[in-house]
Design an enzyme around this catalytic site. Structure first.
Site, PDB file in Angstrom:
ATOM      1  N   CYS A 384      14.802  21.118  32.663  1.00 18.67           N
ATOM      2  CA  CYS A 384      14.715  22.398  31.953  1.00 18.67           C
ATOM      3  C   CYS A 384      15.138  22.221  30.491  1.00 18.67           C
ATOM      4  O   CYS A 384      14.387  21.614  29.736  1.00 18.67           O
ATOM      5  CB  CYS A 384      15.516  23.467  32.694  1.00 18.67           C
ATOM      6  SG  CYS A 384      14.883  25.118  32.343  1.00 18.67           S
ATOM      7  N   HIS A 510      13.307  23.292  38.008  1.00 16.73           N
ATOM      8  CA  HIS A 510      14.573  22.794  38.570  1.00 16.73           C
ATOM      9  C   HIS A 510      14.328  22.143  39.931  1.00 16.73           C
ATOM     10  O   HIS A 510      14.400  22.832  40.955  1.00 16.73           O
ATOM     11  CB  HIS A 510      15.555  23.954  38.747  1.00 16.73           C
ATOM     12  CG  HIS A 510      16.046  24.520  37.459  1.00 16.73           C
ATOM     13  ND1 HIS A 510      17.268  24.180  36.922  1.00 16.73           N
ATOM     14  CD2 HIS A 510      15.478  25.389  36.603  1.00 16.73           C
ATOM     15  CE1 HIS A 510      17.433  24.822  35.780  1.00 16.73           C
ATOM     16  NE2 HIS A 510      16.362  25.570  35.558  1.00 16.73           N
ATOM     17  N   GLU A 512      16.234  20.347  41.566  1.00 13.19           N
ATOM     18  CA  GLU A 512      17.478  20.311  42.358  1.00 13.19           C
ATOM     19  C   GLU A 512      17.576  21.457  43.357  1.00 13.19           C
ATOM     20  O   GLU A 512      18.283  21.343  44.361  1.00 13.19           O
ATOM     21  CB  GLU A 512      18.707  20.281  41.441  1.00 13.19           C
ATOM     22  CG  GLU A 512      19.034  21.549  40.662  1.00 13.19           C
ATOM     23  CD  GLU A 512      18.286  21.694  39.337  1.00 13.19           C
ATOM     24  OE1 GLU A 512      17.226  21.047  39.167  1.00 13.19           O
ATOM     25  OE2 GLU A 512      18.748  22.472  38.477  1.00 13.19           O
TER      26      GLU A 512
HETATM   27  N1  GLN Z   1      17.695  27.659  27.535  1.00 17.30           N
HETATM   28  C1  GLN Z   1      16.431  27.187  27.958  1.00 17.30           C
HETATM   29  C2  GLN Z   1      15.436  28.322  28.207  1.00 17.30           C
HETATM   30  O1  GLN Z   1      15.816  29.443  28.431  1.00 17.30           O
HETATM   31  C3  GLN Z   1      16.558  26.313  29.187  1.00 17.30           C
HETATM   32  C4  GLN Z   1      17.065  27.027  30.388  1.00 17.30           C
HETATM   33  C5  GLN Z   1      17.531  26.099  31.491  1.00 17.30           C
HETATM   34  O2  GLN Z   1      17.859  24.941  31.236  1.00 17.30           O
HETATM   35  N2  GLN Z   1      17.649  26.622  32.707  1.00 17.30           N
HETATM   36  O3  GLN Z   1      14.245  28.094  28.216  1.00 17.30           O
END
Ligand code: GLN
Length: 539
Positions: A384, A510, A512
């Site tokens: 992410c 994600h 995970e």
């Molecule tokens: N801050 C980034 C976004 O909102 C990544 C978010 C995250 O890593 N879950 O796109």
């Protein structure tokens, strides 16, 4: 409610953090391995509508379900132990309960009545508890009540449990998880705190049926008898829960203590089929006796509280057991990473993971870590925000877009390679408004992602507002960035890779959240394998 659904409530006494989530998940996995269909839900007594707006320092990781609910991290344990997805029905907070009741009041649904904690709030809690049972999918629904008995905010939940236990009779039971402290001065285990917390439950009209006692030393027969006598439970309902080496050993400990049998007997359910724990034991064996060892650096800004990265750490445990590699995580604070200390902090690592996150703090440290992994050919996984930083690093140092960045932390940067999605620009509310839950992704044939997943279409869970800016796809690709995963509905880049590197991959989603004991996530498995290869090379 389905007539036959059985309800198990799990309360906690004496202190918080005794591991109600792990006990609930362990019991559920034992019942599941006997052939029952089981699910677990968590009721959280705080006033936030969901944990999505909570700082990880407050509450650890926010776990995201397939249907896009931002939930408590215990739901991650439920999924990892049961190998079954949860949904938004599996977690509710006081904030959500009150919001529902207040919205009904505004719609006039209470027909002029005074709206009160009892019966309106307790009815809403009871309705929520019964949703999963009514789906007809589950024979047993386990409900974990967050917090500790005696907390003011837990009172409506305990009252709802009292009412449901009365209504459901033999189809419901209460397990109370408690602590038996050891006094080193006298060398004794003490039962008094447990007696008091059971008394407190009884004052609210709830008699626990089973006690699960967290302890550092074996309980002994006398102590079990004493607990049974003072707390109104049968001796076979006093279950010892001794400290375990790993949370994954708890189902086996609970089986040895016959918690599953105690539960089935009281719910009048047959227990003739022994639980099939062969695969679980095989996993534990591989976890305990790895053949090799790797060091993986986890770069994030919340590393002081490891619960902030719970699912990532657990995914490494699953992947490590699968590959018979012991994965040692080096927790590295991104704010401490400076160009002149990089070698000291990252030297000797066999893999580097840049973690998810929000905001600018630690940005430069993460950028240095990506560059280090890319140029030194150390296996890299960016998740992410970690993927977004990898794109920024590549744009700046390979594509030549000087000071390229994300508009999240540098709104006026010259090359916004990461930017808000169009439909996010109008949104001002923070709660529940990110791109959330499961989305499809199509993989490029013969890419690393394709080799890892062994198919061309996957589905993974998201939680973010920003994306790789499509306006920069061409210059990034022309300079060698491989866009190997694309969301087919919205045409968004979900996976990036680079050439001439043993393992370099960034994912906007994600992975995970989907790794479980029986289904370790392929991205983590291949990342650990790549790290292991590097470790063998360095030997
Ligand atoms: N801050 C980034 C976004 O909102 C990544 C978010 C995250 O890593 N879950 O796109």
């Amino acid at each position: 409610m389905s007539e036959s659904t059985k309800y198990i409530f799990v309360t906690g006494g004496v202190t918080s953090s005794l591991g109600k989530g792990i006990i609930s998940a362990s019991l559920a996995s034992l019942l599941q391995s006997r052939g029952y269909s089981v699910t677990i839900q968590k009721l959280d007594p705080y006033i936030n509508v969901d944990p999505g707006t909570l700082n990880p320092y407050e509450h650890g990781e926010c776990f995201v379900t397939e249907d896009g609910a931002e939930t408590d991290l215990d739901l991650g344990h439920y999924e990892r132990f049961l190998n079954r997805p949860t949904s938004k029905a599996n977690n509710v907070t006081t904030g959500r309960i009150y919001l529902n009741v207040i919205e009904k009041e505004r719609r006039g649904e209470f027909l002029g009545k005074t709206v009160q904690v009892i019966p309106h709030i307790t009815d809403e809690i009871k309705n929520h508890i019964k949703i999963l049972g009514q789906s007809g999918e589950y024979e047993i629904v386990i409900t974990e009540i967050g917090g500790t008995v005696g907390d003011i905010e837990a009172l409506p939940y305990i009252e709802a449990v009292r009412q449901l236990k009365w209504e459901l009779g033999e189809s419901a039971l209460v397990i109370h998880l408690t602590l038996i402290p050891y006094l080193s001065a006298t060398g004794e285990l003490k039962t008094k705190p447990t007696q008091h917390s059971v008394k407190m439950l009884q004052e609210s009209g709830v008699q626990p049926d089973i006690l699960v006692c967290r302890t550092e030393y074996p309980l002994g027969d006398d102590l079990r008898k004493k607990l049974a006598l003072f707390c109104n439970v049968k001796k076979d309902a006093v279950i010892e829960s001794i400290n375990a080496e790993t949370i994954y050993a708890v189902p086996i400990l609970m089986r040895n203590e016959k918690l599953d049998e105690a539960v089935l007997k009281r719910l009048k359910l047959p227990s003739n089929q022994d639980p099939d724990l062969a695969q679980w034991k095989e996993f534990l064996y591989r976890l305990k006796f790895p053949k090799t060892e790797v060091q993986i650096g986890l770069i994030g800004k919340y590393v002081e509280l490891k619960d902030s990265y719970k699912s990532i750490a657990e995914s490494f445990i699953h992947a490590g057991a699968h590959t018979e590699v012991s994965v040692n995580i080096r927790w590295i604070h991104s704010e401490t990473l400076q160009p002149d200390t990089l070698e000291e902090s990252l030297g000797g690592l066999h893999g580097i993971l840049v973690a998810p996150g929000f905001g600018e703090r630690g940005f430069h440290g993460k950028l240095h870590a990506v560059q280090y992994a890319r140029t030194r050919k150390i296996p890299f996984l960016g998740i992410c925000l970690g993927m977004q930083i990898a794109v920024i690093e590549f744009a700046r140092n390979v594509t030549g877009l000087e000071n390229a960045s994300s508009t999240e932390f540098h709104p006026d940067n010259p090359y916004p390679v990461i930017d808000l999605m169009e439909d996010q620009k109008k949104i001002t509310d923070k709660g529940g408004t990110m791109r959330l839950g499961a989305w499809k992704c199509r993989l490029k044939p013969d890419s690393l992602a394709h080799t890892i997943y062994k198919r061309t279409e996957i589905s993974e869970r998201h939680r973010h507002r920003y994306e790789l800016n499509n306006a920069y796809r061409k210059p990034l690709e022309d300079s060698g960035l491989i866009l190997s995963g694309i969301n087919p509905d919205k045409d968004l880049v979900e996976i990036i890779e680079i050439k001439d590197h043993p393992f370099f991959i960034g994912v906007q989603f994600h992975p995970e959240y989907k790794s479980t004991v029986y289904n370790p996530h392929p991205l983590f498995v291949h990342f650990v394998k790549a790290a292991d290869q590097l470790a063998r090379l360095n030997e």
